[in-house]
Write a protein that holds these residues in place. Structure first.
Motif, mmCIF file in Angstrom:
data_model
loop_
_atom_site.group_PDB
_atom_site.id
_atom_site.type_symbol
_atom_site.label_atom_id
_atom_site.label_comp_id
_atom_site.label_asym_id
_atom_site.label_seq_id
_atom_site.Cartn_x
_atom_site.Cartn_y
_atom_site.Cartn_z
ATOM 1 N N ILE A 56 0.833 -1.200 0.000
ATOM 2 C CA ILE A 56 0.000 0.000 0.000
ATOM 3 C C ILE A 56 0.867 1.249 0.000
ATOM 4 C CG2 ILE A 56 -1.689 1.313 1.339
ATOM 5 C CD1 ILE A 56 -2.869 -1.319 2.264
ATOM 6 N N GLN A 172 -7.376 6.738 2.070
ATOM 7 C CA GLN A 172 -7.122 5.866 0.920
ATOM 8 C C GLN A 172 -8.342 5.020 0.579
ATOM 9 O OE1 GLN A 172 -5.092 6.407 3.513
ATOM 10 N NE2 GLN A 172 -2.973 5.763 3.067
ATOM 11 N N ILE A 173 -9.040 4.541 1.617
ATOM 12 C CA ILE A 173 -10.220 3.708 1.377
ATOM 13 C C ILE A 173 -11.280 4.500 0.619
ATOM 14 C CG2 ILE A 173 -12.156 2.555 2.520
ATOM 15 C CD1 ILE A 173 -10.179 1.682 4.700
ATOM 16 N N VAL A 175 -10.701 6.923 -1.507
ATOM 17 C CA VAL A 175 -10.233 7.022 -2.892
ATOM 18 C C VAL A 175 -10.472 5.720 -3.636
ATOM 19 C CG1 VAL A 175 -8.191 7.320 -4.356
ATOM 20 C CG2 VAL A 175 -8.505 8.772 -2.341
ATOM 21 N N TRP A 176 -10.131 4.591 -2.987
ATOM 22 C CA TRP A 176 -10.309 3.282 -3.634
ATOM 23 C C TRP A 176 -11.780 2.981 -3.896
ATOM 24 C CZ3 TRP A 176 -6.854 1.068 0.782
ATOM 25 C CH2 TRP A 176 -5.520 1.457 0.550
ATOM 26 N N SER A 177 -12.625 3.310 -2.929
ATOM 27 C CA SER A 177 -14.061 3.049 -3.078
ATOM 28 C C SER A 177 -14.635 3.852 -4.241
ATOM 29 C CB SER A 177 -14.798 3.408 -1.784
ATOM 30 O OG SER A 177 -14.362 2.590 -0.713
ATOM 31 N N LEU A 179 -12.956 4.921 -6.852
ATOM 32 C CA LEU A 179 -12.427 4.353 -8.085
ATOM 33 C C LEU A 179 -13.235 3.135 -8.508
ATOM 34 C CD1 LEU A 179 -10.296 4.171 -10.326
ATOM 35 C CD2 LEU A 179 -8.844 2.888 -8.724
ATOM 36 N N ILE A 180 -13.548 2.276 -7.563
ATOM 37 C CA ILE A 180 -14.324 1.071 -7.858
ATOM 38 C C ILE A 180 -15.706 1.449 -8.362
ATOM 39 C CG2 ILE A 180 -15.439 -0.943 -6.817
ATOM 40 C CD1 ILE A 180 -12.999 -1.130 -4.935
#
Length: 208
Positions: A56, A172-173, A175-177, A179-180
């Motif tokens: 990460i 970060q979570i 941002v990732w969520s 993106l998904i």
């Protein structure tokens, strides 16, 4: 599962309180199975954290390392259960003793049942791998041999570790969520007739 298994044993004991020795021995295997599964899951969590968190980036791997070290230093349950995992994997079963008891209330209208499982400090000492300081603590305070208390204490440590890691990944979570979700919306826009359930993203290289 471990605590629920003890409740099931207590329930069985309330119906059949005078078990033959062979059935009682078989009964002891149930909490042993739950204990082994629990310890293996905890070890997998630790190993997985050390392996994958560095990918990460940032300082999250160091935070994880510090939190697990802190749990080891500050929790008797964590230290003993770490040693017990190795003991269970390489030497013997972890549940050495199971005690079943029952008690009526004052009016004798209700009866409470109890199942207590524990480790035997002398059997642990025979292994030679459990730290003497841990064995000394159990000898000084026999209540520390209670496996349900040890399991709960160990689980609480993992809750704190996981909470700290998740707390440091909040940004970060997010941002990732996003993106998904964006990729999912892009897929449904391009293929409106397709169900996005099971949609996967894979890395593709120019050279194939």
């Amino acid at each position: 599962d471990f605590e629920r298994g003890l409740l099931e044993i207590s329930l069985q004991h309330s119906v059949r309180w005078n078990l033959p020795e062979t059935e009682f021995r078989a009964l002891r295997m149930q909490p042993n199975r739950y204990l082994m599964n629990f310890l293996a899951s905890c070890r997998s969590y630790i190993d997985g954290g050390h392996k994958h968190l560095p990918n990460i980036g940032g300082d999250i791997a160091e935070i994880f390392k510090n939190e697990t070290s802190s749990a080891y230093d500050n929790s008797f349950s964590y230290r003993l259960m770490e040693g017990l995992r190795n003991y269970v994997q390489h030497r013997d079963l972890g549940v050495h003793k199971i005690s079943l008891s029952g008690k009526w209330d004052a009016q004798r209208t209700s009866r409470s049942m109890r199942a207590v499982v524990s480790v035997n400090v002398e059997r642990l000492a025979e292994d030679g791998q459990i730290k003497q300081s841990l064995l000394h603590e159990i000898r000084k305070d026999p209540s520390k041999s209670n496996l349900l208390s040890l399991v709960k204490g160990y689980a609480e440590c993992f809750c704190r570790i996981h909470s700290e890691v998740r707390g440091n990944l909040t940004e970060q979570i997010g941002v990732w969520s996003k993106l998904i979700l964006d990729l999912k919306n892009e897929f449904t826009t391009a293929f409106p007739a397709e169900d996005p359930v099971g949609l996967s993203v894979v890395e593709e290289y120019d050279d194939g």
